[in-house]
Design a protein around this motif. Structure first.
Motif, PDB file in Angstrom:
ATOM      1  N   VAL A   1       0.827  -1.534   0.192  1.00 24.05           N
ATOM      2  CA  VAL A   1       0.025   0.265  -0.062  1.00 24.05           C
ATOM      3  C   VAL A   1       0.576   0.693  -0.710  1.00 24.05           C
ATOM      4  O   VAL A   1       1.458   1.312   0.892  1.00 24.05           O
ATOM      5  CB  VAL A   1      -1.255  -0.313   1.450  1.00 24.05           C
ATOM      6  CG1 VAL A   1      -1.843   0.777   0.974  1.00 24.05           C
ATOM      7  CG2 VAL A   1      -1.774  -1.030   1.117  1.00 24.05           C
ATOM      8  N   PRO A   2       0.767   2.068  -0.775  1.00 27.80           N
ATOM      9  CA  PRO A   2       1.250   3.286  -0.630  1.00 27.80           C
ATOM     10  C   PRO A   2       1.327   3.892  -0.081  1.00 27.80           C
ATOM     11  O   PRO A   2       0.179   4.573   1.104  1.00 27.80           O
ATOM     12  CB  PRO A   2       0.472   4.945  -2.060  1.00 27.80           C
ATOM     13  CG  PRO A   2      -0.294   2.981  -2.360  1.00 27.80           C
ATOM     14  CD  PRO A   2      -0.804   2.237  -2.043  1.00 27.80           C
ATOM     15  N   PRO A   3       2.902   5.015   0.612  1.00 29.15           N
ATOM     16  CA  PRO A   3       2.689   5.625   2.103  1.00 29.15           C
ATOM     17  C   PRO A   3       1.095   6.489   2.354  1.00 29.15           C
ATOM     18  O   PRO A   3       1.058   6.399   3.930  1.00 29.15           O
ATOM     19  CB  PRO A   3       3.912   6.381   1.603  1.00 29.15           C
ATOM     20  CG  PRO A   3       4.921   4.691   1.488  1.00 29.15           C
ATOM     21  CD  PRO A   3       3.585   4.899   0.187  1.00 29.15           C
ATOM     22  N   GLN A   4       1.112   7.367   1.017  1.00 31.96           N
ATOM     23  CA  GLN A   4       0.106   8.200   1.545  1.00 31.96           C
ATOM     24  C   GLN A   4      -0.957   7.585   1.508  1.00 31.96           C
ATOM     25  O   GLN A   4      -2.003   8.204   2.324  1.00 31.96           O
ATOM     26  CB  GLN A   4      -0.024   8.979   0.194  1.00 31.96           C
ATOM     27  CG  GLN A   4      -1.338   7.931  -0.630  1.00 31.96           C
ATOM     28  CD  GLN A   4      -1.652   8.332  -2.096  1.00 31.96           C
ATOM     29  OE1 GLN A   4      -1.101   8.558  -3.712  1.00 31.96           O
ATOM     30  NE2 GLN A   4      -2.353   9.829  -2.203  1.00 31.96           N
ATOM     31  N   TYR A   5      -1.620   6.089   2.314  1.00 34.41           N
ATOM     32  CA  TYR A   5      -2.452   5.242   2.780  1.00 34.41           C
ATOM     33  C   TYR A   5      -2.233   4.463   3.649  1.00 34.41           C
ATOM     34  O   TYR A   5      -2.482   3.566   4.285  1.00 34.41           O
ATOM     35  CB  TYR A   5      -3.383   4.180   1.728  1.00 34.41           C
ATOM     36  CG  TYR A   5      -3.938   5.402   1.037  1.00 34.41           C
ATOM     37  CD1 TYR A   5      -4.961   6.203   0.650  1.00 34.41           C
ATOM     38  CD2 TYR A   5      -3.565   5.910  -0.447  1.00 34.41           C
ATOM     39  CE1 TYR A   5      -5.639   6.873  -0.334  1.00 34.41           C
ATOM     40  CE2 TYR A   5      -4.000   6.119  -2.206  1.00 34.41           C
ATOM     41  CZ  TYR A   5      -5.089   6.789  -1.387  1.00 34.41           C
ATOM     42  OH  TYR A   5      -6.093   8.109  -2.740  1.00 34.41           O
TER      43      TYR A   5
ATOM     44  N   GLY B   1       4.847   0.971   1.008  1.00 31.67           N
ATOM     45  CA  GLY B   1       4.745   1.373  -0.256  1.00 31.67           C
ATOM     46  C   GLY B   1       6.212  -0.066  -0.712  1.00 31.67           C
ATOM     47  O   GLY B   1       6.786   0.927  -2.181  1.00 31.67           O
TER      48      GLY B   1
ATOM     49  N   ASP C   1       7.689  -2.729  -2.596  1.00 31.71           N
ATOM     50  CA  ASP C   1       7.699  -4.092  -4.496  1.00 31.71           C
ATOM     51  C   ASP C   1       6.741  -5.118  -3.873  1.00 31.71           C
ATOM     52  O   ASP C   1       7.671  -6.179  -2.780  1.00 31.71           O
ATOM     53  CB  ASP C   1       8.841  -3.956  -5.240  1.00 31.71           C
ATOM     54  CG  ASP C   1      10.262  -4.191  -3.884  1.00 31.71           C
ATOM     55  OD1 ASP C   1      10.366  -4.926  -3.072  1.00 31.71           O
ATOM     56  OD2 ASP C   1      11.567  -4.503  -5.168  1.00 31.71           O
TER      57      ASP C   1
ATOM     58  N   ASN D   1      -5.153  -5.023  -1.206  1.00 37.79           N
ATOM     59  CA  ASN D   1      -4.983  -5.798  -1.904  1.00 37.79           C
ATOM     60  C   ASN D   1      -6.065  -5.448  -3.038  1.00 37.79           C
ATOM     61  O   ASN D   1      -5.573  -3.987  -4.393  1.00 37.79           O
ATOM     62  CB  ASN D   1      -4.099  -6.613  -2.774  1.00 37.79           C
ATOM     63  CG  ASN D   1      -2.946  -5.906  -4.544  1.00 37.79           C
ATOM     64  OD1 ASN D   1      -2.060  -5.061  -4.234  1.00 37.79           O
ATOM     65  ND2 ASN D   1      -2.884  -6.739  -5.089  1.00 37.79           N
TER      66      ASN D   1
ATOM     67  N   ASN E   1      -6.843  -1.059  -2.517  1.00 39.51           N
ATOM     68  CA  ASN E   1      -5.641  -0.471  -3.507  1.00 39.51           C
ATOM     69  C   ASN E   1      -5.844  -0.713  -4.712  1.00 39.51           C
ATOM     70  O   ASN E   1      -5.443   0.398  -5.444  1.00 39.51           O
ATOM     71  CB  ASN E   1      -4.626  -1.014  -2.648  1.00 39.51           C
ATOM     72  CG  ASN E   1      -3.168  -0.205  -3.017  1.00 39.51           C
ATOM     73  OD1 ASN E   1      -3.056   0.799  -3.282  1.00 39.51           O
ATOM     74  ND2 ASN E   1      -2.112  -0.762  -3.509  1.00 39.51           N
TER      75      ASN E   1
ATOM     76  N   LYS F   1     -10.492   4.334  -0.316  1.00 43.26           N
ATOM     77  CA  LYS F   1      -9.015   3.578  -0.123  1.00 43.26           C
ATOM     78  C   LYS F   1      -8.623   4.831   1.828  1.00 43.26           C
ATOM     79  O   LYS F   1      -8.271   4.301   2.732  1.00 43.26           O
ATOM     80  CB  LYS F   1      -7.480   4.356  -0.002  1.00 43.26           C
ATOM     81  CG  LYS F   1      -8.228   3.030  -1.782  1.00 43.26           C
ATOM     82  CD  LYS F   1      -6.795   4.050  -2.799  1.00 43.26           C
ATOM     83  CE  LYS F   1      -7.458   3.213  -3.601  1.00 43.26           C
ATOM     84  NZ  LYS F   1      -6.202   3.347  -4.946  1.00 43.26           N
TER      85      LYS F   1
ATOM     86  N   ASP G   1       6.435  -5.936 -10.199  1.00 43.53           N
ATOM     87  CA  ASP G   1       7.095  -4.657  -9.657  1.00 43.53           C
ATOM     88  C   ASP G   1       7.494  -4.596 -11.524  1.00 43.53           C
ATOM     89  O   ASP G   1       7.595  -3.301 -11.625  1.00 43.53           O
ATOM     90  CB  ASP G   1       7.999  -4.723  -9.578  1.00 43.53           C
ATOM     91  CG  ASP G   1       8.193  -5.498  -7.646  1.00 43.53           C
ATOM     92  OD1 ASP G   1       6.668  -5.053  -7.123  1.00 43.53           O
ATOM     93  OD2 ASP G   1       9.476  -6.618  -6.827  1.00 43.53           O
TER      94      ASP G   1
END
Ligand SMILES: Cc1cc2nc3c(=O)[nH]c(=O)nc-3n(C[C@H](O)[C@H](O)[C@H](O)COP(=O)(O)OP(=O)(O)OC[C@H]3O[C@@H](n4cnc5c(N)ncnc54)[C@H](O)[C@@H]3O)c2cc1C
Length: 382
Positions: free
Chosen positions: A55-59, A63, A65, A96, A99, A107, A307
């Motif tokens: 999950v990206p850091p903003q959520y 973040g 791979d 996921n 995501n 999210k 990736d």
């Protein structure tokens, strides 16, 4: 062709290994014996960022791979398959799916607590009457104004009774078959939504597996996940990542079996020699180690393709079917090489032997993986 992990990937593997050896392995046998869900371990996985690996850091996620993710799943499963599956079902399936296909609002509301490990996630596709033929489900969601009314039952759902958030699939247009199934986000506490029976299992005793029951659950339309009728199609993409995680779990369990066997062969004596000195037994562990390395490479290759944003469906199925069957063979040999000690609960190989069987069944059986691989080879559409 580069076979080296990056320094960051090596560091992540080190952190996962130290955590697994220090905190997971010492309580694995006890949790297996008592069927106790490893809640304290899961909380620490959240603190390490392992409940939101992709999950990206903003959520709220780490973040990372897919290669790093596969390494973490392998290391956790090497110490305890139950912890491995708890973590990756949450990451690969529930988190996921949100995501990949969730709106920004979904999210923020659901992915953030999942990624931080504040809520455990479940994912429900399988039903009592449909597993391999997952699109043959009966659960249905009927639109009533700005809500969907959901009825049905899901079977064998990992984290089903401990999960607070669940992504579930249901028919929204019966005439469209697999193109008439949608995904919904459910929350524990929604009236009519409950876990059904918790299963007693052959292995993975500390992992929670239960039914999910929907009895007229009124799901607000903002909880429709992804486009209407696209839930099953999107699930196939979610499963691709899940199969890589299952392959990594099988590699971890197999490696755990090999580690225990090598240690045992060095200390157990027969006919005046250690088991390690018998040529025939050396051949058995050499084959185990070779197969495990091949399974690991297939798994990391599938993760690498993900990736790179390259097609990975066939690679994920190849990794999953190969690694799970290697895992089963490795566990069988490990028990054999322990003799009677392999058949009792004092040594970890007895538990691994029971746990690893699931890898040949969940996320699509070995037979289903062979169908996926053959379809790609022969040019049939799924
Ligand atoms: C511990 C555990 C955890 C699980 N977690 C989840 C979860 O979190 N979420 C979820 O949705 N599901 C989950 N599952 C369900 C799992 O994915 C299914 O059990 C699996 O896909 C097989 O489906 P089935 O059990 O209905 O077997 P079936 O589909 O009834 O298969 C029975 C046998 O027939 C074979 N078979 C079926 N169709 C074909 C075919 N076309 N060609 C050849 N052979 C075929 C199968 O390979 C198998 O050997 C879990 C299961 C277990 C046991």
């Amino acid at each position: 062709m580069a076979f080296e992990l990056t320094p960051e990937q090596r560091q992540i593997r080190k952190v996962a290994r130290e955590f697994a050896e220090g905190e997971v392995a010492p309580v694995a046998a006890k949790h297996d014996e008592t069927c106790e869900f490893p809640a304290a371990i899961v909380q620490k996985l959240g603190e390490l960022g392992f409940m939101g690996v992709l999950v990206p850091p903003q959520y709220g996620g780490a973040g990372l791979d897919y290669v790093s993710y596969a390494l973490i799943v392998e290391e956790l499963s090497r110490s305890d398959g139950s912890v491995g599956i708890t973590m990756w079902a949450h990451n690969s399936l529930c988190a996921n799916h949100i995501n990949l296909f969730g709106t920004k609002a979904q999210k923020e509301k659901y992915l953030v607590p999942l990624a931080r490990g504040e809520a455990i996630g479940a994912w429900g596709l399988t039903e009592p009457g449909s597993g391999s033929d997952a699109a043959g489900m009966k659960s249905a969601a009927v639109r009533e104004g700005r809500q969907f009314v959901l009825n049905g039952t899901k079977a064998f759902i990992t984290n089903g009774s401990v999960g607070r958030i669940a992504v579930v699939m249901a028919i929204t247009e019966p005439a469209l078959g697999s193109k008439g199934i949608s995904a919904f986000i459910l929350e524990r506490g929604m009236p009519g939504f409950s876990p059904g029976q918790r299963y007693r299992k052959l292995g993975l005793h500390a992992s929670d597996t239960s039914e999910l029951v929907f009895d007229g659950v009124r799901v607000p339309e903002e909880n429709l996940l992804g486009e209407l009728h696209m839930g099953f199609v999107n699930s196939l993409q979610v499963l691709e990542g899940g199969r890589i995680a299952m392959a990594a779990m099988a590699v971890g369990l197999a490696q755990g079996a090999l580690d225990a066997t090598v240690a045992y062969m060095k200390q157990r004596t027969a006919f005046g020699k250690t088991l390690a000195e018998f040529n025939g037994l050396q051949g058995m562990v050499a084959e185990m180690a070779t197969e495990i390395e091949a399974a690991r490479l297939l798994t990391l290759r599938a993760a690498y393709l993900k990736d790179q944003g390259k097609p990975a469906r066939q690679a994920a199925s190849m990794a999953k079917v190969f690694a799970s069957e290697v895992g089963m063979r490795a566990a069988t040999r490990a028990v054999q090489l322990h003799g009677g000690a392999g058949y009792v609960t004092e040594f970890p190989v007895e538990r691994i032997f029971r746990d690893v069987k699931l890898c040949e069944i969940g996320e699509g059986t070995s037979e289903v993986q062979r169908i996926v691989i053959a379809r790609e080879l022969l040019g049939f559409r799924a």
